[in-house]
Design a protein around this motif. Structure first.
Motif, short mmCIF file in Angstrom:
data_model
loop_
_atom_site.label_atom_id
_atom_site.label_comp_id
_atom_site.label_asym_id
_atom_site.label_seq_id
_atom_site.Cartn_x
_atom_site.Cartn_y
_atom_site.Cartn_z
N ILE A 22 0.85 -1.19 0.00
CA ILE A 22 0.00 0.00 0.00
C ILE A 22 0.88 1.24 0.00
O ILE A 22 2.06 1.19 0.35
N SER A 23 0.27 2.34 -0.40
CA SER A 23 1.00 3.61 -0.47
C SER A 23 1.35 4.12 0.92
O SER A 23 0.72 3.74 1.91
N PRO A 24 2.31 5.04 0.98
CA PRO A 24 2.63 5.67 2.25
C PRO A 24 1.40 6.40 2.81
O PRO A 24 0.51 6.81 2.07
N LYS A 25 1.40 6.57 4.10
CA LYS A 25 0.25 7.16 4.79
C LYS A 25 -0.10 8.56 4.26
O LYS A 25 -1.27 8.95 4.27
N TYR A 26 0.87 9.27 3.77
CA TYR A 26 0.64 10.60 3.21
C TYR A 26 -0.53 10.60 2.22
O TYR A 26 -1.37 11.50 2.21
N PHE A 27 -0.60 9.57 1.37
CA PHE A 27 -1.64 9.51 0.35
C PHE A 27 -3.02 9.28 0.95
O PHE A 27 -4.03 9.63 0.34
N TYR A 28 -3.10 8.72 2.14
CA TYR A 28 -4.39 8.53 2.80
C TYR A 28 -4.96 9.86 3.29
O TYR A 28 -6.16 10.08 3.28
N TYR A 29 -4.07 10.75 3.70
CA TYR A 29 -4.51 12.10 4.05
C TYR A 29 -5.16 12.76 2.84
O TYR A 29 -6.22 13.37 2.95
#
Length: 148
Positions: free
Chosen positions: A32-39
């Motif tokens: 999964i992508s880094p958490k930054y992208f969830y923001y």
């Protein structure tokens, strides 16, 4: 336990839960992508007026759902898509999931739309949906690596 609308004060908690949701769903076969992208994704939900509902008890957030009217770009009649319903693992034996799905069903009824609800087989959510919401199973997703 109660349900309530998302507020900006919940933003960090929603990002954390959405990140955990994806780690849980895809841990065995995808990175999964880094958490930054969830923001960024949660900001997109807010900007596009997705319906984000919080399940909480005594100020403790148990989980959330994210639903929206899905018009399929005009290819079919619109439906009310309850795309995500996540309950923190330690609260999965509570009624939080049922309450969030029930809220989605109520909203679909209010809007005069069919509901689309997703649920994980591993957690038994599919059985809860079948038992309580009189919905029919239309398809199951299979995923794996092509070894051809």
């Amino acid at each position: 336990m109660k349900l309530r609308q998302f507020t900006l004060d919940d933003y960090e908690e929603i990002v954390n839960m959405y990140y955990e949701f994806n780690k849980e769903i895809f841990s065995s076969n995808r990175s999964i992508s880094p958490k930054y992208f969830y923001y960024k994704q949660v900001i997109d939900w807010i900007n596009s007026n997705k319906h984000i509902i919080i399940a909480e008890n005594k100020g403790i957030i148990y989980g959330f759902s994210m639903c929206f009217i899905d018009e399929f770009n005009g290819l079919t009649n619109p439906i009310y898509n309850c795309e995500i319903c996540y309950i923190k693992p330690e609260y999965r034996k509570t009624k939080a999931g049922y309450m969030l799905y029930k809220n989605g069903e109520s909203m679909a009824n209010e809007l005069g739309l069919n509901i689309l609800a997703n649920g994980r087989v591993e957690n038994g959510v599919d059985k809860m949906i079948e038992k309580h919401f009189n919905l029919e199973s239309m398809f199951i997703n299979f995923e794996g690596v092509y070894n051809g």
